[in-house]
Every structure is written in structure tokens, then in C-alpha cells.
Design a protein around this motif. Sequence first.
Motif, PDB file in Angstrom:
ATOM      1  N   GLN A  13       0.823  -1.209   0.000  1.00  0.00           N
ATOM      2  CA  GLN A  13       0.000   0.000   0.000  1.00  0.00           C
ATOM      3  C   GLN A  13       0.856   1.258   0.000  1.00  0.00           C
ATOM      4  O   GLN A  13       0.502   2.266  -0.611  1.00  0.00           O
ATOM      5  CB  GLN A  13      -0.930  -0.006   1.218  1.00  0.00           C
ATOM      6  CG  GLN A  13      -2.056  -1.026   1.130  1.00  0.00           C
ATOM      7  CD  GLN A  13      -2.951  -0.783  -0.087  1.00  0.00           C
ATOM      8  OE1 GLN A  13      -3.297   0.350  -0.428  1.00  0.00           O
ATOM      9  NE2 GLN A  13      -3.321  -1.870  -0.774  1.00  0.00           N
ATOM     10  N   LYS A  14       2.000   1.198   0.682  1.00  0.00           N
ATOM     11  CA  LYS A  14       2.908   2.356   0.678  1.00  0.00           C
ATOM     12  C   LYS A  14       3.452   2.595  -0.732  1.00  0.00           C
ATOM     13  O   LYS A  14       3.483   3.737  -1.202  1.00  0.00           O
ATOM     14  CB  LYS A  14       4.061   2.103   1.656  1.00  0.00           C
ATOM     15  CG  LYS A  14       5.034   3.273   1.777  1.00  0.00           C
ATOM     16  CD  LYS A  14       4.377   4.502   2.361  1.00  0.00           C
ATOM     17  CE  LYS A  14       5.364   5.627   2.603  1.00  0.00           C
ATOM     18  NZ  LYS A  14       6.227   5.408   3.779  1.00  0.00           N
ATOM     19  N   SER A  15       3.850   1.522  -1.402  1.00  0.00           N
ATOM     20  CA  SER A  15       4.359   1.655  -2.768  1.00  0.00           C
ATOM     21  C   SER A  15       3.288   2.197  -3.709  1.00  0.00           C
ATOM     22  O   SER A  15       3.556   3.065  -4.546  1.00  0.00           O
ATOM     23  CB  SER A  15       4.856   0.298  -3.282  1.00  0.00           C
ATOM     24  OG  SER A  15       5.961  -0.154  -2.514  1.00  0.00           O
ATOM     25  N   LEU A  16       2.072   1.699  -3.555  1.00  0.00           N
ATOM     26  CA  LEU A  16       0.975   2.184  -4.396  1.00  0.00           C
ATOM     27  C   LEU A  16       0.690   3.658  -4.110  1.00  0.00           C
ATOM     28  O   LEU A  16       0.498   4.455  -5.041  1.00  0.00           O
ATOM     29  CB  LEU A  16      -0.283   1.351  -4.134  1.00  0.00           C
ATOM     30  CG  LEU A  16      -1.564   1.823  -4.854  1.00  0.00           C
ATOM     31  CD1 LEU A  16      -1.366   1.782  -6.367  1.00  0.00           C
ATOM     32  CD2 LEU A  16      -2.751   0.983  -4.422  1.00  0.00           C
ATOM     33  N   GLY A  17       0.684   4.024  -2.843  1.00  0.00           N
ATOM     34  CA  GLY A  17       0.387   5.408  -2.477  1.00  0.00           C
ATOM     35  C   GLY A  17       1.394   6.392  -3.047  1.00  0.00           C
ATOM     36  O   GLY A  17       1.017   7.460  -3.565  1.00  0.00           O
ATOM     37  N   VAL A  18       2.685   6.066  -2.971  1.00  0.00           N
ATOM     38  CA  VAL A  18       3.692   7.003  -3.492  1.00  0.00           C
ATOM     39  C   VAL A  18       3.709   6.995  -5.014  1.00  0.00           C
ATOM     40  O   VAL A  18       4.041   8.007  -5.642  1.00  0.00           O
ATOM     41  CB  VAL A  18       5.088   6.708  -2.917  1.00  0.00           C
ATOM     42  CG1 VAL A  18       5.128   6.974  -1.429  1.00  0.00           C
ATOM     43  CG2 VAL A  18       5.545   5.296  -3.226  1.00  0.00           C
ATOM     44  N   ALA A  19       3.342   5.867  -5.640  1.00  0.00           N
ATOM     45  CA  ALA A  19       3.239   5.842  -7.099  1.00  0.00           C
ATOM     46  C   ALA A  19       2.131   6.781  -7.563  1.00  0.00           C
ATOM     47  O   ALA A  19       2.287   7.529  -8.539  1.00  0.00           O
ATOM     48  CB  ALA A  19       2.982   4.421  -7.590  1.00  0.00           C
ATOM     49  N   ILE A  20       1.010   6.757  -6.853  1.00  0.00           N
ATOM     50  CA  ILE A  20      -0.087   7.671  -7.180  1.00  0.00           C
ATOM     51  C   ILE A  20       0.325   9.116  -6.891  1.00  0.00           C
ATOM     52  O   ILE A  20      -0.010  10.040  -7.645  1.00  0.00           O
ATOM     53  CB  ILE A  20      -1.355   7.284  -6.383  1.00  0.00           C
ATOM     54  CG1 ILE A  20      -1.877   5.931  -6.888  1.00  0.00           C
ATOM     55  CG2 ILE A  20      -2.424   8.360  -6.499  1.00  0.00           C
ATOM     56  CD1 ILE A  20      -3.035   5.375  -6.076  1.00  0.00           C
ATOM     57  N   ALA A  21       1.087   9.322  -5.826  1.00  0.00           N
ATOM     58  CA  ALA A  21       1.581  10.666  -5.507  1.00  0.00           C
ATOM     59  C   ALA A  21       2.515  11.179  -6.594  1.00  0.00           C
ATOM     60  O   ALA A  21       2.508  12.372  -6.934  1.00  0.00           O
ATOM     61  CB  ALA A  21       2.296  10.656  -4.160  1.00  0.00           C
ATOM     62  N   ALA A  22       3.328  10.289  -7.166  1.00  0.00           N
ATOM     63  CA  ALA A  22       4.222  10.688  -8.256  1.00  0.00           C
ATOM     64  C   ALA A  22       3.423  11.133  -9.479  1.00  0.00           C
ATOM     65  O   ALA A  22       3.784  12.088 -10.166  1.00  0.00           O
ATOM     66  CB  ALA A  22       5.151   9.530  -8.627  1.00  0.00           C
ATOM     67  N   ALA A  23       2.309  10.432  -9.738  1.00  0.00           N
ATOM     68  CA  ALA A  23       1.439  10.830 -10.846  1.00  0.00           C
ATOM     69  C   ALA A  23       0.764  12.160 -10.548  1.00  0.00           C
ATOM     70  O   ALA A  23       0.623  13.027 -11.419  1.00  0.00           O
ATOM     71  CB  ALA A  23       0.397   9.747 -11.105  1.00  0.00           C
ATOM     72  N   ARG A  24       0.357  12.336  -9.294  1.00  0.00           N
ATOM     73  CA  ARG A  24      -0.319  13.577  -8.900  1.00  0.00           C
ATOM     74  C   ARG A  24       0.629  14.776  -9.002  1.00  0.00           C
ATOM     75  O   ARG A  24       0.194  15.896  -9.259  1.00  0.00           O
ATOM     76  CB  ARG A  24      -0.851  13.435  -7.475  1.00  0.00           C
ATOM     77  CG  ARG A  24      -1.838  14.531  -7.077  1.00  0.00           C
ATOM     78  CD  ARG A  24      -2.352  14.311  -5.656  1.00  0.00           C
ATOM     79  NE  ARG A  24      -2.988  13.002  -5.536  1.00  0.00           N
ATOM     80  CZ  ARG A  24      -2.637  12.073  -4.661  1.00  0.00           C
ATOM     81  NH1 ARG A  24      -1.622  12.289  -3.839  1.00  0.00           N
ATOM     82  NH2 ARG A  24      -3.275  10.923  -4.606  1.00  0.00           N
ATOM     83  N   ALA A  25       1.927  14.542  -8.806  1.00  0.00           N
ATOM     84  CA  ALA A  25       2.903  15.635  -8.895  1.00  0.00           C
ATOM     85  C   ALA A  25       2.943  16.248 -10.291  1.00  0.00           C
ATOM     86  O   ALA A  25       3.387  17.382 -10.468  1.00  0.00           O
ATOM     87  CB  ALA A  25       4.288  15.126  -8.503  1.00  0.00           C
ATOM     88  N   LEU A  26       2.483  15.504 -11.287  1.00  0.00           N
ATOM     89  CA  LEU A  26       2.452  16.013 -12.658  1.00  0.00           C
ATOM     90  C   LEU A  26       1.480  17.180 -12.808  1.00  0.00           C
ATOM     91  O   LEU A  26       1.567  17.935 -13.782  1.00  0.00           O
ATOM     92  CB  LEU A  26       2.082  14.887 -13.623  1.00  0.00           C
ATOM     93  CG  LEU A  26       3.201  13.890 -13.904  1.00  0.00           C
ATOM     94  CD1 LEU A  26       2.657  12.602 -14.484  1.00  0.00           C
ATOM     95  CD2 LEU A  26       4.226  14.508 -14.838  1.00  0.00           C
ATOM     96  N   ASP A  27       0.576  17.321 -11.862  1.00  0.00           N
ATOM     97  CA  ASP A  27      -0.350  18.451 -11.913  1.00  0.00           C
ATOM     98  C   ASP A  27       0.369  19.778 -11.705  1.00  0.00           C
ATOM     99  O   ASP A  27      -0.191  20.842 -11.969  1.00  0.00           O
ATOM    100  CB  ASP A  27      -1.441  18.295 -10.843  1.00  0.00           C
ATOM    101  CG  ASP A  27      -2.324  17.067 -11.098  1.00  0.00           C
ATOM    102  OD1 ASP A  27      -2.391  16.631 -12.263  1.00  0.00           O
ATOM    103  OD2 ASP A  27      -2.932  16.553 -10.135  1.00  0.00           O
ATOM    104  N   LEU A  28       1.623  19.707 -11.238  1.00  0.00           N
ATOM    105  CA  LEU A  28       2.398  20.917 -10.996  1.00  0.00           C
ATOM    106  C   LEU A  28       2.764  21.648 -12.282  1.00  0.00           C
ATOM    107  O   LEU A  28       2.929  22.871 -12.284  1.00  0.00           O
ATOM    108  CB  LEU A  28       3.710  20.570 -10.268  1.00  0.00           C
ATOM    109  CG  LEU A  28       3.643  20.139  -8.808  1.00  0.00           C
ATOM    110  CD1 LEU A  28       4.995  19.623  -8.370  1.00  0.00           C
ATOM    111  CD2 LEU A  28       3.213  21.305  -7.937  1.00  0.00           C
ATOM    112  N   VAL A  29       2.940  20.889 -13.361  1.00  0.00           N
ATOM    113  CA  VAL A  29       3.509  21.487 -14.574  1.00  0.00           C
ATOM    114  C   VAL A  29       2.646  21.193 -15.787  1.00  0.00           C
ATOM    115  O   VAL A  29       1.904  20.202 -15.833  1.00  0.00           O
ATOM    116  CB  VAL A  29       4.933  20.952 -14.837  1.00  0.00           C
ATOM    117  CG1 VAL A  29       5.865  21.296 -13.699  1.00  0.00           C
ATOM    118  CG2 VAL A  29       4.925  19.451 -15.086  1.00  0.00           C
TER     119      VAL A  29
END
Length: 529
Positions: free
Chosen positions: A432-448
Motif C-alpha cells: 500500500q505504501k508503494s501504491l500510495g507514493v506511485a499515485i503521488a508521483a502521478a499527482r505531482a504532474l499536476d504541478l507542470v
Amino acid sequence: MHTQRCDGNKPACGRCLANGRPDDCEYAVGGEVTRSRLLEENVALLEARIRELENPNETTPSVRLHDPRRQDAPAAGSSRGAAPIAPNTQILVPGIPQLASPGSYAAPAQQEAQTLVQTFMAHASQLGLFMNPTRFMRAASLPRGAPGCLDDALMNAVYLWGSRLSSSNTLRGRETYFSANAVQAAAAGCALTPQPNGPVSNNVLYSAQTSVLLANYFLSAGRFLEGKYHWLAAVALVTGSKLHQLDIVALVGARMDPISIGERVHAFWTVFALDKAWSAAMNGPPSICQRGRAGILVTTPWPLATEAYEQGTILPSRGYNYSIHDFVRGAPIDESADDFSRLAIHAKAAALYESALYVSSQYRHDMPNRSEFLAQFTALDTHIEGFHRLLAGIRNRGPDDTRELLTSRTLVCVAAIQLHSAFAAQQSTSRQKSLGVAIAAARALDLVDLNQYRHLDSVVAMLWGTVSRALLEEIRRLIQSAAPVRQEDVARITTSLDRVMGAMSSLAYNSPLMATQLSEIQQARASLN
């Protein structure tokens, strides 16, 4: 007495793990060269080259650069496999194309050159430019051979990236030409002869800058052998010239101006981040290591923003004694957006990524020091989580800062995935930790808005590949699960995967490595159906 041989496991063998000394594993298997010997070879050769650049009027023979991984027979009377050769002799770098006429140079037309440089500068923060941008542009605009101009190797490395990222088919068509020119000039050491009254050590900066640009170029192209050659050359240059142990007070006493000091600080930390990120991405040990007998003591202060050096600041307002060793160990430090430095957060994120690889690789089911490992694992996991939270809280930055925040956040997310990889298959908490940070990495794309950019740091292709595989693995697990699956869970993961693959697609045109990673993810995704 029987001596147990190394089993070849990396980054530490079973014998060293069993003895509780993984940091000291230095055994070379077969024809391989240990990390410390590889760095020593590069440092010895490039220190000699540095002496040539610093003392251009001396008539000593030129140093022949070679690939220290080749097992050539040593020259007679020498412990090294490289022998001096006469000046101006063509130098051949293994696996790298050469021009028929090494002395020839056909510069692009003035308008073409300006376009190439401008294209390069638009993405310079993601290509590894550590020199002061204003001074760099001024030097790049000078005629070839004029006092203070950039040397041929560095100019061709700039033209190379400019052509790679150009929207002009004509300029893109010259990429191979600039590549061969830049590589050959760099290998032959065609550095500009310094002026008598100038800072001659600028030649070392030019060589290191060229190596960084070429390393990132070849790594982005998926040409890992050539990329690593230039990356190790950059490591040997900065460590051989002691940029990792800069005495800032002494430089001030020698009347070096703040901008020049900043360039030297940035040179080291740029190479440090390159070494840490790519060694982890390639699943190997870094050359600039902080562990065991091969550890390198780093005393150079953290890099400030370029603007700080331009305003006369040379040291952090706080935390001057807070080193990379303290950071990696998780010692607390009061970080603030007021001291924001793109390079500092990148170096820290890369260090966490490499540390995660190291810690996760130590895990064994039957390891004797399991409690010690778990303590180290938990401390690093907390450190990564805290640093990611800090990065996620930084807002209202300019375009270059925002782009670097995306790169650094992705590095940290993948660090967490790497750290939990030892347990993700068996433990739901790590999964679940790996899945959560993978989704967070995708969400970071909203920055740019990636439509505004043609390139991100070369290692991002590898990072997004890891993120995508973590998401695909969870989709596969849900598909194969016997328990009921909520469609909103699948949709959340699928949306994240679409976001990452869309970003990869938008940058694949200018990065063969990105295109390759995307193709592999597309094939893996298709196999789920």
C-alpha cells in the motif's frame, strides 16, 4: 584455512552481509573492477589532465584518457594501464564515434548558433548546467578563440543539446555531427588555453561541464556505456580537483568572487546528484559514496540558488555545518522555502533514492541482524516521507523551480518504492505504501504543463518506468484477486497510470530512453488484457 569466496551479490556480497560489514564489500568478480579502483583510475588520469589545464605552459606529455573497465596490460614500469602519448595525438574513446579529421571544426552559422544556444538555455536547468547562466551566455557569445570564450568541446555539447531539442528539422539533422565533435574534443582535452591574468581553473569547470552535458545526453539516448563513461569522467574531475572539499573561507581570502565560488559549489553538487541518481537507476553503487572504506568525506556546503551568489551570498544562512552525511542519516534540519535551491533539493532527493537502493538490497530472509536492519529501514522510510512532505508543501515557484520540484518529488517517490520493494510482495503495508507514493508521483504532474517543455532530467524516464510498473503490478493483483474489487480503486490506479504514460508520451520525441521505457510499459499493460 578455507577462505569463503564472494558470491557476487550486489551491492554487498553474502559474506560481508553475514559479517555485518556490507559497507566494506569491495570484491571484484571476474573481469570487473571494484568501485574504489574504478574511481581511483579515473581520478589518477583526470588529476593529471587537471594539472595540464592548470599549467598550460609546461611541456609535459598529454594524458591518454581510457576506459578503466578495460583490462589492458599495464605499461612497463607502471601500475596503470594508460601510457602518456604525445600532444595533439588523436585519442580514441571505446565505443564512441570519431571524426575523420580531429582538428577540423565547422561552426554553425551565427544565426544557427544563437538558436542552438537559446534552445539549450531554455532547458539548461534540467540538462546539468552548473555554470552561472549570465556568465555562460556571455562566454558563449564570444567569437571562437577570443579571451574568455568557451572551448570547442563545451560549445559542441551545447550545440548537441540545442539540436536534440530543436523544433527545426535542419538543426536536428546535425545532431550526429555535434555529438561526434563534442565527444572527440572532450576526449582529446581541447580546452581553451587560459589567459595569464584569468582564473585558469575555469578550464577544469569547462571540462566537468562538458562531461555532465554529454553524460546526460547519452543517458537520455539510452546509450548507457557512453553515458557512464562521461559521468565517471565528471566524478573524477570534481573529486580530483577537490571540489567536494571546498574551503569557502580560503576562496574568499584569495579574492575569488561569489559567482565563481558558486560555480564551483554547483559543479560538485551537480555531479553528486548525477552520480547518486543514475547509480541507483542502474542498480549499482555510486562513485561518490558515504559508506565504508570507500566513503568520500564531503565538506563543500550545500548549494545556494544562483541568485544568492549573484547578490554576494556565499554560505547558507543556517545549517552550514549540516552535511550530506547528516542528511543521509536523517538528522533534523530546519528547511525553509526561503532558502530554496533547486540543486540542493535535487541532490538531497538523489541521495535518498540511492540510500533506499542500498538499504533494500541488504535485506535477506535469514539475515542475522534483522532488528538492526528494521531500525535502519524505518528511519529511512520516515526520512523519505518527511522530505516528500516538505517538497509537496513548496508553492508559487517559477517555471524552472516547478520543473525541478517535479523531478525531485519523483525521485523521492521512487525512493520509497525502492525501499519497500523488499517487502511489497508479501506485506500489505509495504504494498500500500508503494501504491500510495506511485499515485503521488502521478499527482505531482499536476504541478507542470508539460506542453511547455521538451525535456526533463534524463533520469525521469527511468523513474516513471518504475512508477508505472508499481501501478501495473497493483492492477494485475486486483485483476487476479478472488475477493471483490471496487471499480473506483481500479479507476484511481488506471487514471494515475494514464497520467504518467501521457507525460512519457509527450517527452518521448526528444528522449529515446523515454520512448523505450514507454514502449515497455505499453507492452506490459497490453499483456494484462
